[in-house]
Design a protein around this motif. Structure first.
Motif, PDB file in Angstrom:
ATOM      1  N   PRO A 203       0.813  -1.234   0.000  1.00  0.00           N
ATOM      2  CA  PRO A 203       0.000   0.000   0.000  1.00  0.00           C
ATOM      3  C   PRO A 203       0.839   1.273   0.000  1.00  0.00           C
ATOM      4  O   PRO A 203       0.346   2.332  -0.394  1.00  0.00           O
ATOM      5  CB  PRO A 203      -0.824  -0.114   1.297  1.00  0.00           C
ATOM      6  CG  PRO A 203      -0.078  -1.078   2.155  1.00  0.00           C
ATOM      7  CD  PRO A 203       0.587  -2.028   1.228  1.00  0.00           C
ATOM      8  N   LEU A 204       2.085   1.198   0.417  1.00  0.00           N
ATOM      9  CA  LEU A 204       2.932   2.388   0.442  1.00  0.00           C
ATOM     10  C   LEU A 204       3.243   2.890  -0.965  1.00  0.00           C
ATOM     11  O   LEU A 204       3.552   4.072  -1.154  1.00  0.00           O
ATOM     12  CB  LEU A 204       4.241   2.100   1.183  1.00  0.00           C
ATOM     13  CG  LEU A 204       4.105   1.758   2.666  1.00  0.00           C
ATOM     14  CD1 LEU A 204       5.469   1.470   3.279  1.00  0.00           C
ATOM     15  CD2 LEU A 204       3.402   2.877   3.427  1.00  0.00           C
ATOM     16  N   VAL A 205       3.156   2.010  -1.945  1.00  0.00           N
ATOM     17  CA  VAL A 205       3.389   2.416  -3.334  1.00  0.00           C
ATOM     18  C   VAL A 205       2.357   3.450  -3.763  1.00  0.00           C
ATOM     19  O   VAL A 205       2.644   4.349  -4.559  1.00  0.00           O
ATOM     20  CB  VAL A 205       3.362   1.184  -4.268  1.00  0.00           C
ATOM     21  CG1 VAL A 205       3.347   1.601  -5.729  1.00  0.00           C
ATOM     22  CG2 VAL A 205       4.572   0.292  -3.989  1.00  0.00           C
ATOM     23  N   ARG A 206       1.154   3.363  -3.217  1.00  0.00           N
ATOM     24  CA  ARG A 206       0.076   4.289  -3.571  1.00  0.00           C
ATOM     25  C   ARG A 206       0.133   5.593  -2.771  1.00  0.00           C
ATOM     26  O   ARG A 206      -0.602   6.526  -3.058  1.00  0.00           O
ATOM     27  CB  ARG A 206      -1.286   3.629  -3.325  1.00  0.00           C
ATOM     28  CG  ARG A 206      -1.503   2.338  -4.108  1.00  0.00           C
ATOM     29  CD  ARG A 206      -2.845   1.713  -3.716  1.00  0.00           C
ATOM     30  NE  ARG A 206      -3.067   0.428  -4.345  1.00  0.00           N
ATOM     31  CZ  ARG A 206      -3.635   0.257  -5.533  1.00  0.00           C
ATOM     32  NH1 ARG A 206      -4.042   1.308  -6.213  1.00  0.00           N
ATOM     33  NH2 ARG A 206      -3.817  -0.955  -6.039  1.00  0.00           N
ATOM     34  N   SER A 207       0.970   5.635  -1.755  1.00  0.00           N
ATOM     35  CA  SER A 207       1.014   6.794  -0.869  1.00  0.00           C
ATOM     36  C   SER A 207       1.820   7.930  -1.472  1.00  0.00           C
ATOM     37  O   SER A 207       2.913   7.723  -2.013  1.00  0.00           O
ATOM     38  CB  SER A 207       1.630   6.394   0.480  1.00  0.00           C
ATOM     39  OG  SER A 207       1.819   7.528   1.294  1.00  0.00           O
ATOM     40  N   ASP A 208       1.278   9.155  -1.349  1.00  0.00           N
ATOM     41  CA  ASP A 208       1.995  10.341  -1.818  1.00  0.00           C
ATOM     42  C   ASP A 208       3.145  10.717  -0.887  1.00  0.00           C
ATOM     43  O   ASP A 208       3.980  11.549  -1.230  1.00  0.00           O
ATOM     44  CB  ASP A 208       1.028  11.528  -1.931  1.00  0.00           C
ATOM     45  CG  ASP A 208      -0.019  11.313  -3.023  1.00  0.00           C
ATOM     46  OD1 ASP A 208       0.279  10.572  -3.973  1.00  0.00           O
ATOM     47  OD2 ASP A 208      -1.121  11.881  -2.901  1.00  0.00           O
ATOM     48  N   ASN A 209       3.165  10.119   0.302  1.00  0.00           N
ATOM     49  CA  ASN A 209       4.200  10.461   1.275  1.00  0.00           C
ATOM     50  C   ASN A 209       5.496   9.684   1.052  1.00  0.00           C
ATOM     51  O   ASN A 209       6.491   9.939   1.732  1.00  0.00           O
ATOM     52  CB  ASN A 209       3.694  10.182   2.699  1.00  0.00           C
ATOM     53  CG  ASN A 209       2.532  11.066   3.070  1.00  0.00           C
ATOM     54  OD1 ASN A 209       2.470  12.223   2.662  1.00  0.00           O
ATOM     55  ND2 ASN A 209       1.583  10.526   3.824  1.00  0.00           N
ATOM     56  N   TRP A 210       5.453   8.729   0.134  1.00  0.00           N
ATOM     57  CA  TRP A 210       6.625   7.892  -0.115  1.00  0.00           C
ATOM     58  C   TRP A 210       7.131   8.079  -1.535  1.00  0.00           C
ATOM     59  O   TRP A 210       6.341   8.232  -2.469  1.00  0.00           O
ATOM     60  CB  TRP A 210       6.289   6.418   0.113  1.00  0.00           C
ATOM     61  CG  TRP A 210       6.295   6.015   1.555  1.00  0.00           C
ATOM     62  CD1 TRP A 210       5.257   6.105   2.435  1.00  0.00           C
ATOM     63  CD2 TRP A 210       7.393   5.464   2.279  1.00  0.00           C
ATOM     64  NE1 TRP A 210       5.636   5.641   3.666  1.00  0.00           N
ATOM     65  CE2 TRP A 210       6.947   5.231   3.599  1.00  0.00           C
ATOM     66  CE3 TRP A 210       8.703   5.133   1.952  1.00  0.00           C
ATOM     67  CZ2 TRP A 210       7.770   4.690   4.584  1.00  0.00           C
ATOM     68  CZ3 TRP A 210       9.522   4.588   2.933  1.00  0.00           C
ATOM     69  CH2 TRP A 210       9.054   4.377   4.232  1.00  0.00           C
ATOM     70  N   GLU A 211       8.457   8.043  -1.673  1.00  0.00           N
ATOM     71  CA  GLU A 211       9.113   8.060  -2.975  1.00  0.00           C
ATOM     72  C   GLU A 211       9.880   6.736  -3.089  1.00  0.00           C
ATOM     73  O   GLU A 211      11.008   6.614  -2.613  1.00  0.00           O
ATOM     74  CB  GLU A 211      10.063   9.254  -3.076  1.00  0.00           C
ATOM     75  CG  GLU A 211      10.689   9.434  -4.442  1.00  0.00           C
ATOM     76  CD  GLU A 211      11.617  10.631  -4.512  1.00  0.00           C
ATOM     77  OE1 GLU A 211      12.401  10.723  -5.482  1.00  0.00           O
ATOM     78  OE2 GLU A 211      11.563  11.469  -3.589  1.00  0.00           O
ATOM     79  N   ILE A 212       9.224   5.758  -3.698  1.00  0.00           N
ATOM     80  CA  ILE A 212       9.742   4.381  -3.706  1.00  0.00           C
ATOM     81  C   ILE A 212      10.289   4.038  -5.084  1.00  0.00           C
ATOM     82  O   ILE A 212       9.614   4.218  -6.094  1.00  0.00           O
ATOM     83  CB  ILE A 212       8.631   3.391  -3.300  1.00  0.00           C
ATOM     84  CG1 ILE A 212       8.126   3.732  -1.893  1.00  0.00           C
ATOM     85  CG2 ILE A 212       9.134   1.957  -3.350  1.00  0.00           C
ATOM     86  CD1 ILE A 212       6.936   2.914  -1.447  1.00  0.00           C
ATOM     87  N   GLY A 213      11.503   3.510  -5.092  1.00  0.00           N
ATOM     88  CA  GLY A 213      12.139   3.121  -6.350  1.00  0.00           C
ATOM     89  C   GLY A 213      12.023   1.649  -6.637  1.00  0.00           C
ATOM     90  O   GLY A 213      12.070   1.227  -7.807  1.00  0.00           O
ATOM     91  N   LEU A 214      11.859   0.835  -5.590  1.00  0.00           N
ATOM     92  CA  LEU A 214      11.693  -0.617  -5.729  1.00  0.00           C
ATOM     93  C   LEU A 214      10.926  -1.114  -4.523  1.00  0.00           C
ATOM     94  O   LEU A 214      11.109  -0.605  -3.409  1.00  0.00           O
ATOM     95  CB  LEU A 214      13.057  -1.301  -5.819  1.00  0.00           C
ATOM     96  CG  LEU A 214      13.076  -2.840  -5.922  1.00  0.00           C
ATOM     97  CD1 LEU A 214      14.242  -3.306  -6.780  1.00  0.00           C
ATOM     98  CD2 LEU A 214      13.163  -3.509  -4.543  1.00  0.00           C
ATOM     99  N   SER A 215      10.106  -2.132  -4.739  1.00  0.00           N
ATOM    100  CA  SER A 215       9.287  -2.647  -3.640  1.00  0.00           C
ATOM    101  C   SER A 215       8.990  -4.122  -3.849  1.00  0.00           C
ATOM    102  O   SER A 215       8.782  -4.567  -4.973  1.00  0.00           O
ATOM    103  CB  SER A 215       7.965  -1.867  -3.564  1.00  0.00           C
ATOM    104  OG  SER A 215       7.013  -2.548  -2.771  1.00  0.00           O
TER     105      SER A 215
END
Length: 360
Positions: A289-301
């Motif tokens: 669910p963090l992939v959908r969050s605007d608070n996170w900048e994720i490069g790989l999950s």
């Protein structure tokens, strides 16, 4: 006769003398009464005039009392505000304790993952570690290695592969939205394996590898050794086997390398996708669910779960303006790995803010 006449005259004279005083007395009484009435009227007016000021003074005194009663509260508020200002000034003068990443240990962060590791990629240093060398099952985190082995082989991603009976989960009996006979490109299979953690798609990728599944598993273990993942072992490409084991340190190495593959970065951070399977369009979504969050900048999950491994999560992300690798293993509870990731993020941001203030 003369005597009688004289007696009558004397008697009338006496009577006239006695009546005159009474008449005069009665006439005198009237002025007195009138005077008294006149004197009473001004007196009553004086009383009334005297009463009016008394009422006014009472009202005034009431207002004075009200003001007097209110005065202490105003003074109290003023005193409180003065104390508050003094307190604020005192607090402002007190030195602020600066927090650095090394000031807080994982136990004070209340992490619920049994094993955790955060690596600052800009320095290569560990900024948080909790049992990072404990060997534990890693579940679907294995699929990152599966994707790397496929890409390393330079196989055509547009080749069509099929889901077979061999791809059905015989270990845990998990369900899949990919029925036997479903066909898709190798690229689509990799997308579904990384985004939605589809076990049949990952197994099919390994089975369609040159030399079949045994060659694929051998390539996974060879890659692990080449990356220095000496406490890691793979038995199959999905992670359903509890014999797929590793450590947080080893997985941090794997995530760092996997993040160099554009396909893995893109597919693992895709929030949702419409995929046409067997002539029908289906919606698939991410397991993180963090992939959908605007608070996170994720490069790989990548997430993972089997009962032996608990809830697992690995990410490459930018936190507090730093590129970091986060590894969370064996977290109990459906959302605890996400909670741990958010706690780590808040801690790093607070520490970074403290260090910035210190520099200023």
């Amino acid at each position: 006769m003369k005597f009688k006449f004289r007696s009558v005259l004397l008697l009338s004279a006496l009577l006239s003398v006695g009546v005159a005083p009474q008449v005069q007395a009665s006439g005198a009484k009237k002025p007195v009464q009138q005077a008294s009435k006149k004197s009473e009227a001004p007196a009553s007016k004086k009383v009334q005039a005297a009463r009016k000021p008394v009422l006014k003074s009472a009202a005034a005194s009431n207002r004075s009392k009200t003001v007097a009663a209110n005065a202490p509260s105003i003074k109290t508020k003023t005193a409180k505000s003065g104390k508050s200002m003094q307190l604020a000034q005192t607090q402002a003068k007190q030195p602020v304790r600066r927090v650095s990443l090394t000031d807080i240990d994982p136990s004070r962060l209340a992490l619920y993952s049994s094993s955790a590791l955060v690596i600052d990629q800009s320095t290569g240093q560990s900024v948080l570690a909790k049992h990072p060398d404990t060997v534990t099952p890693i579940a679907s985190i294995s699929k990152l290695m599966t994707a790397m082995v496929v890409l390393d082989a330079n196989l055509n991603l547009q080749d069509v592969i099929a889901i077979g009976d061999e791809d059905v989960d015989g270990l845990k009996g998990t369900r899949s939205r990919l029925p036997v006979g479903t066909t898709m490109t190798r690229e689509t299979a990799m997308l579904l394996a990384l985004m939605s953690s589809e076990n049949r798609a990952a197994h099919a990728l390994g089975r369609h590898y040159p030399g079949g599944l045994p060659a694929f598993v051998a390539a996974m273990n060879k890659k692990a050794q080449a990356l220095g993942m000496y406490n890691t072992r793979f038995e199959e490409p999905t992670g359903l086997s509890s014999n797929n084991v590793s450590t947080a340190h080893d997985l941090a190495r794997m995530v760092t390398v996997a993040a160099r593959y554009p396909e893995i970065r893109h597919f693992s951070t895709t929030a949702e996708a419409k995929v046409e399977l067997n002539g029908r369009v289906q919606n698939f979504g991410t397991t993180n669910p963090l992939v959908r969050s605007d608070n996170w900048e994720i490069g790989l999950s990548k997430t993972g779960y089997i009962s032996e491994a608990g809830r697992c999560l690995v990410m490459q992300a930018r936190v507090a303006d730093k590129p970091v690798v986060i590894v969370l293993l064996d977290s109990q509870g459906k959302m605890t790995r996400v909670g741990d990731a958010n706690r780590i993020k808040r801690w790093m941001e607070s520490a970074s803010l403290g260090s910035e203030r210190k520099r200023v």
